[in-house]
Motif scaffolding. Structure first.
Motif, PDB file in Angstrom:
ATOM      1  N   GLY A   1      33.381  43.184 -52.346  1.00 48.71           N
ATOM      2  CA  GLY A   1      32.688  43.667 -51.152  1.00 48.71           C
ATOM      3  C   GLY A   1      32.210  42.557 -50.235  1.00 48.71           C
ATOM      4  N   GLY A   2      32.388  41.308 -50.623  1.00 47.83           N
ATOM      5  CA  GLY A   2      32.023  40.211 -49.732  1.00 47.83           C
ATOM      6  C   GLY A   2      33.264  39.383 -49.533  1.00 47.83           C
ATOM      7  N   GLY A   3      33.151  38.344 -48.754  1.00 46.39           N
ATOM      8  CA  GLY A   3      34.240  37.381 -48.788  1.00 46.39           C
ATOM      9  C   GLY A   3      35.345  37.577 -47.796  1.00 46.39           C
ATOM     10  N   ASN A   4      36.054  36.495 -47.582  1.00 48.83           N
ATOM     11  CA  ASN A   4      37.110  36.447 -46.580  1.00 48.83           C
ATOM     12  C   ASN A   4      38.421  36.958 -47.167  1.00 48.83           C
ATOM     13  OD1 ASN A   4      35.012  34.926 -45.707  1.00 48.83           O
ATOM     14  ND2 ASN A   4      36.187  33.078 -45.347  1.00 48.83           N
ATOM     15  N   VAL A   5      38.404  38.218 -47.587  1.00 54.13           N
ATOM     16  CA  VAL A   5      39.561  38.718 -48.325  1.00 54.13           C
ATOM     17  C   VAL A   5      40.813  38.749 -47.457  1.00 54.13           C
ATOM     18  CG1 VAL A   5      40.489  40.764 -49.465  1.00 54.13           C
ATOM     19  CG2 VAL A   5      38.203  39.957 -50.029  1.00 54.13           C
TER      20      VAL A   5
ATOM     21  N   VAL B   1      42.074  43.633 -62.884  1.00 53.65           N
ATOM     22  CA  VAL B   1      41.749  42.239 -63.232  1.00 53.65           C
ATOM     23  C   VAL B   1      42.316  41.919 -64.616  1.00 53.65           C
ATOM     24  CG1 VAL B   1      39.855  40.624 -63.713  1.00 53.65           C
ATOM     25  CG2 VAL B   1      39.696  42.192 -61.762  1.00 53.65           C
ATOM     26  N   ALA B   2      42.188  42.893 -65.537  1.00 54.97           N
ATOM     27  CA  ALA B   2      42.664  42.671 -66.907  1.00 54.97           C
ATOM     28  C   ALA B   2      44.172  42.444 -66.949  1.00 54.97           C
ATOM     29  CB  ALA B   2      42.285  43.866 -67.792  1.00 54.97           C
ATOM     30  N   GLY B   3      44.908  43.013 -65.981  1.00 56.03           N
ATOM     31  CA  GLY B   3      46.361  42.874 -65.996  1.00 56.03           C
ATOM     32  C   GLY B   3      46.896  41.781 -65.086  1.00 56.03           C
ATOM     33  N   ALA B   4      45.996  41.033 -64.415  1.00 56.83           N
ATOM     34  CA  ALA B   4      46.464  40.066 -63.412  1.00 56.83           C
ATOM     35  C   ALA B   4      47.008  38.799 -64.053  1.00 56.83           C
ATOM     36  CB  ALA B   4      45.312  39.723 -62.469  1.00 56.83           C
ATOM     37  N   GLU B   5      48.043  38.241 -63.415  1.00 58.73           N
ATOM     38  CA  GLU B   5      48.626  36.967 -63.883  1.00 58.73           C
ATOM     39  C   GLU B   5      47.793  35.787 -63.428  1.00 58.73           C
ATOM     40  OE1 GLU B   5      52.493  36.282 -62.179  1.00 58.73           O
ATOM     41  OE2 GLU B   5      53.155  38.311 -62.743  1.00 58.73           O
ATOM     42  N   ARG B   6      47.161  35.946 -62.266  1.00 61.51           N
ATOM     43  CA  ARG B   6      46.460  34.865 -61.603  1.00 61.51           C
ATOM     44  C   ARG B   6      45.360  35.522 -60.774  1.00 61.51           C
ATOM     45  NH1 ARG B   6      48.879  29.789 -61.347  1.00 61.51           N
ATOM     46  NH2 ARG B   6      50.686  30.572 -62.412  1.00 61.51           N
ATOM     47  N   LEU B   7      44.168  34.901 -60.755  1.00 63.54           N
ATOM     48  CA  LEU B   7      43.016  35.549 -60.127  1.00 63.54           C
ATOM     49  C   LEU B   7      42.336  34.630 -59.130  1.00 63.54           C
ATOM     50  CD1 LEU B   7      41.503  37.027 -63.396  1.00 63.54           C
ATOM     51  CD2 LEU B   7      42.122  38.418 -61.402  1.00 63.54           C
ATOM     52  N   MET B   8      41.847  35.243 -58.063  1.00 64.62           N
ATOM     53  CA  MET B   8      40.986  34.492 -57.138  1.00 64.62           C
ATOM     54  C   MET B   8      39.725  35.290 -56.847  1.00 64.62           C
ATOM     55  SD  MET B   8      43.209  32.363 -54.349  1.00 64.62           S
ATOM     56  CE  MET B   8      41.723  31.481 -53.845  1.00 64.62           C
ATOM     57  N   VAL B   9      38.615  34.566 -56.741  1.00 66.16           N
ATOM     58  CA  VAL B   9      37.361  35.164 -56.303  1.00 66.16           C
ATOM     59  C   VAL B   9      37.006  34.504 -54.977  1.00 66.16           C
ATOM     60  CG1 VAL B   9      34.947  35.610 -56.845  1.00 66.16           C
ATOM     61  CG2 VAL B   9      36.634  35.472 -58.699  1.00 66.16           C
ATOM     62  N   ALA B  10      37.055  35.287 -53.902  1.00 62.38           N
ATOM     63  CA  ALA B  10      36.738  34.760 -52.578  1.00 62.38           C
ATOM     64  C   ALA B  10      35.225  34.722 -52.438  1.00 62.38           C
ATOM     65  CB  ALA B  10      37.357  35.636 -51.506  1.00 62.38           C
ATOM     66  N   GLY B  11      34.767  34.280 -51.325  1.00 57.04           N
ATOM     67  CA  GLY B  11      33.325  34.307 -51.198  1.00 57.04           C
ATOM     68  C   GLY B  11      32.823  33.950 -49.851  1.00 57.04           C
ATOM     69  N   GLN B  12      31.779  34.646 -49.480  1.00 59.87           N
ATOM     70  CA  GLN B  12      31.055  34.405 -48.256  1.00 59.87           C
ATOM     71  C   GLN B  12      29.726  35.065 -48.558  1.00 59.87           C
ATOM     72  OE1 GLN B  12      32.432  36.439 -44.676  1.00 59.87           O
ATOM     73  NE2 GLN B  12      32.764  34.468 -43.734  1.00 59.87           N
ATOM     74  N   GLY B  13      28.643  34.521 -48.044  1.00 58.15           N
ATOM     75  CA  GLY B  13      27.371  35.179 -48.273  1.00 58.15           C
ATOM     76  C   GLY B  13      26.602  34.591 -49.422  1.00 58.15           C
TER      77      GLY B  13
ATOM     78  N   ALA C   1      24.878  34.124 -53.257  1.00 58.99           N
ATOM     79  CA  ALA C   1      25.300  34.179 -54.654  1.00 58.99           C
ATOM     80  C   ALA C   1      24.718  35.404 -55.358  1.00 58.99           C
ATOM     81  CB  ALA C   1      24.879  32.898 -55.370  1.00 58.99           C
ATOM     82  N   GLY C   2      23.447  35.722 -55.072  1.00 59.64           N
ATOM     83  CA  GLY C   2      22.797  36.836 -55.761  1.00 59.64           C
ATOM     84  C   GLY C   2      23.514  38.151 -55.497  1.00 59.64           C
ATOM     85  N   ALA C   3      23.850  38.382 -54.230  1.00 54.49           N
ATOM     86  CA  ALA C   3      24.537  39.627 -53.865  1.00 54.49           C
ATOM     87  C   ALA C   3      25.931  39.662 -54.489  1.00 54.49           C
ATOM     88  CB  ALA C   3      24.634  39.739 -52.347  1.00 54.49           C
ATOM     89  N   ALA C   4      26.600  38.513 -54.509  1.00 55.78           N
ATOM     90  CA  ALA C   4      27.944  38.445 -55.093  1.00 55.78           C
ATOM     91  C   ALA C   4      27.888  38.759 -56.587  1.00 55.78           C
ATOM     92  CB  ALA C   4      28.547  37.057 -54.860  1.00 55.78           C
ATOM     93  N   MET C   5      26.929  38.140 -57.308  1.00 60.38           N
ATOM     94  CA  MET C   5      26.844  38.385 -58.752  1.00 60.38           C
ATOM     95  C   MET C   5      26.481  39.831 -59.050  1.00 60.38           C
ATOM     96  SD  MET C   5      27.880  36.246 -60.848  1.00 60.38           S
ATOM     97  CE  MET C   5      27.360  37.193 -62.285  1.00 60.38           C
ATOM     98  N   ALA C   6      25.522  40.378 -58.264  1.00 56.77           N
ATOM     99  CA  ALA C   6      25.114  41.771 -58.490  1.00 56.77           C
ATOM    100  C   ALA C   6      26.317  42.699 -58.322  1.00 56.77           C
ATOM    101  CB  ALA C   6      23.993  42.145 -57.521  1.00 56.77           C
ATOM    102  N   ALA C   7      27.149  42.430 -57.299  1.00 61.70           N
ATOM    103  CA  ALA C   7      28.319  43.280 -57.059  1.00 61.70           C
ATOM    104  C   ALA C   7      29.334  43.121 -58.196  1.00 61.70           C
ATOM    105  CB  ALA C   7      28.946  42.934 -55.715  1.00 61.70           C
ATOM    106  N   LEU C   8      29.538  41.886 -58.648  1.00 63.14           N
ATOM    107  CA  LEU C   8      30.500  41.653 -59.731  1.00 63.14           C
ATOM    108  C   LEU C   8      30.035  42.335 -61.024  1.00 63.14           C
ATOM    109  CD1 LEU C   8      31.342  37.866 -59.124  1.00 63.14           C
ATOM    110  CD2 LEU C   8      32.942  39.787 -58.894  1.00 63.14           C
ATOM    111  N   GLU C   9      28.719  42.221 -61.315  1.00 62.42           N
ATOM    112  CA  GLU C   9      28.191  42.831 -62.558  1.00 62.42           C
ATOM    113  C   GLU C   9      28.248  44.355 -62.480  1.00 62.42           C
ATOM    114  OE1 GLU C   9      27.563  41.470 -65.333  1.00 62.42           O
ATOM    115  OE2 GLU C   9      26.910  39.393 -65.003  1.00 62.42           O
ATOM    116  N   SER C  10      27.833  44.928 -61.331  1.00 61.17           N
ATOM    117  CA  SER C  10      27.707  46.387 -61.265  1.00 61.17           C
ATOM    118  C   SER C  10      29.072  47.060 -61.326  1.00 61.17           C
ATOM    119  CB  SER C  10      26.956  46.797 -60.002  1.00 61.17           C
ATOM    120  OG  SER C  10      27.805  46.638 -58.883  1.00 61.17           O
ATOM    121  N   ARG C  11      30.100  46.372 -60.930  1.00 63.24           N
ATOM    122  CA  ARG C  11      31.437  47.012 -60.934  1.00 63.24           C
ATOM    123  C   ARG C  11      32.235  46.702 -62.198  1.00 63.24           C
ATOM    124  NH1 ARG C  11      33.105  46.512 -54.540  1.00 63.24           N
ATOM    125  NH2 ARG C  11      30.989  46.820 -53.828  1.00 63.24           N
ATOM    126  N   GLY C  12      31.618  45.992 -63.148  1.00 64.60           N
ATOM    127  CA  GLY C  12      32.351  45.654 -64.369  1.00 64.60           C
ATOM    128  C   GLY C  12      33.320  44.507 -64.166  1.00 64.60           C
TER     129      GLY C  12
END
Lengths: 201, 250
Positions: A10-14, A37-49, A51-62
């Motif tokens: 939900g954040g980031g320069n996707v 994510v579990a099936g991906a060969e290669r992963l990227m985590v983008a970001g803007q904004g 850290a707290g909001a990013a972590m909360a979003a990552l945790e709440s969505r599993g």
């Protein structure tokens, strides 16, 4: 053709990151689904904004646990900007816990005449690594928080006045870039191409 | 070492790049996505896209154009003009803007700056200030593209905007804008003393020497439109002039 999944929390320069990866010849998917994510060969985590909001979003969505599992399976993972910062144990910004995939803490940059650190700056390699073959280079940064250059995972460093930060980090299959490769012209293309070809030992 | 930035500005009206003198008498200067790509290829360190007839066009149309530019260029994109609330900021960042600049709406409602900075981070919130020199030598912040005086001192407003979370200031000296009379160096000297965020200087460049002058004065970036649209100088020529003065350029 390399395929990459961009974790969409939900954040980031996707969009710009997707376009930049496609210019490098990658097949790109964007998803907020932990099963993807579990099936991906290669992963990227983008970001803007923040850290707290990013972590909360990552945790709440599993997605946080899905990323930790992927790291245990040594799936190549590259975090960009805040996506680098959430890889660490903690961030001083919002005083939040990170994914804990890399050891150390993210701090507000001390010693810079002006913050945010906005603009193009040198990225200088500390070690020889498949991701640093094109360094030194000049890349685009936009942040006020960073990890210091003396952490064990530092792969490349950048100086801002009296501050020196880790601008690239790596441990095993988990890597991060504090700059924005999608906005760093040739330097960005080179890093993304290296990441797409990277086979962590 | 952190490089100084050269930022070509696209003033966009009706989906076209335009340029006027002191924001009036607009001339057509081409298609914005093409111009953004051309300047990025010339070595622009960032592209600034200012929608100058905000409200007259469809917001969705603007977002589609920004998305077209944002996915095709590989340098940062700052978008502003008519940004009046937090959903506008969110929409533009979602469309691919790296930074969003807020001007009149921030003057009318300074809390908007904090709201946007808390949600999206200071690094992507630019407060744009249009300043006009008064008879006493002080600079007044003006709103609505220069049409509405506010009575606020521009430097005092800059300090407040930074306190509220602006990560960068884009400051246009209105008396200079489009006149090619050089940047208002006294204004930037005051701002550099007053705030500790990066400052982008805008308004008045007649050629590479003016840009080198204002960068030497200490601003982080110089924005210019006419000299690039009219092909008076290329971005690379400007950078060469700056390098000749030992300014750190990409």
């Amino acid at each position: 053709m390399a395929s990459v999944l961009i974790v969409d929390y939900g954040g980031g320069n996707v969009r710009s990151l997707t376009a930049a990866l496609e210019r490098c010849g990658a097949r790109v998917a964007v998803s907020a689904d932990p099963d993807a994510v579990a099936g991906a060969e290669r992963l990227m985590v983008a970001g803007q904004g923040a850290a707290g909001a990013a972590m909360a979003a990552l945790e709440s969505r599993g997605l946080a646990d899905a990323l930790r599992d992927a790291a245990r399976r040594h799936v190549p993972l590259l975090g960009v900007c805040v996506g680098l910062q959430v890889l660490f144990d903690r961030s001083e910004e919002d005083d939040c816990a990170g994914l804990g995939l890399l050891h150390g803490s993210v701090h507000r940059i001390r010693g810079a005449a002006r913050l945010p650190h906005l603009g193009w700056n040198d990225v200088e390699p500390l070690q020889d690594h498949p991701l640093t073959r094109d360094l030194p280079a000049v890349a685009y940064f936009a942040h006020s928080y960073a990890v210091t250059a003396n952490i064990p995972s530092a792969l490349a460093i950048t100086s801002i006045d009296d501050a020196t930060i880790a601008s690239m980090v790596v441990r095993g299959s988990v890597a991060g870039a504090q700059f924005h490769p999608e906005r760093s012209a040739e330097a960005g293309r080179q890093l993304l191409s290296r990441f797409l070809a990277w086979e962590p030992a | 070492m952190l490089r100084r930035r050269i930022i070509p500005c696209l003033d966009v009206s009706g989906g076209r790049v335009v340029k006027g003198v002191e924001f009036v008498n607009l001339r057509d200067c081409g298609e914005p996505v093409d111009a953004a790509l051309r300047y990025a290829e010339q070595g622009a360190d960032e592209i600034c896209w200012l929608n100058i007839t905000a409200g007259d066009e469809s917001w969705q149309g603007l977002l589609a154009q920004v998305e077209g530019a944002g996915t095709r260029i590989d340098v940062p994109l700052t978008v502003g003009g008519g940004v009046s609330d937090e959903p506008h900021v969110r929409d533009l960042l979602g469309a691919g803007a790296d930074k969003v600049s807020i001007n009149s709406a921030a003057l009318d409602r300074p809390g908007l700056v904090a709201e946007c900075a808390e949600r999206h981070g200071s690094q992507c919130i630019v407060v744009a200030i249009d300043a006009r020199r008064g008879p006493d030598g002080a600079w007044e912040a003006v709103a609505a593209g220069g049409r509405r005086p506010t009575g606020r001192d521009a430097v005092a407003w800059a300090v407040e905007a930074v306190e509220r979370g602006a990560g960068e200031l884009l400051v246009t000296a209105m008396d200079q804008d489009g006149t090619q009379a050089g940047y208002a160096l006294d204004l930037y000297a005051r701002l550099l003393d007053a705030v500790d965020v990066p400052i982008i200087a805008s308004g008045g460049a007649s050629g590479p020497a003016d840009i080198a002058d204002v960068l030497e004065a200490g601003v982080s970036a110089a924005l210019a439109a006419s000299i690039f649209h009219d092909a008076i100088s290329t971005v690379e020529e400007v950078k060469d002039a700056c390098r000749a003065r030992s300014l750190p350029m990409r």
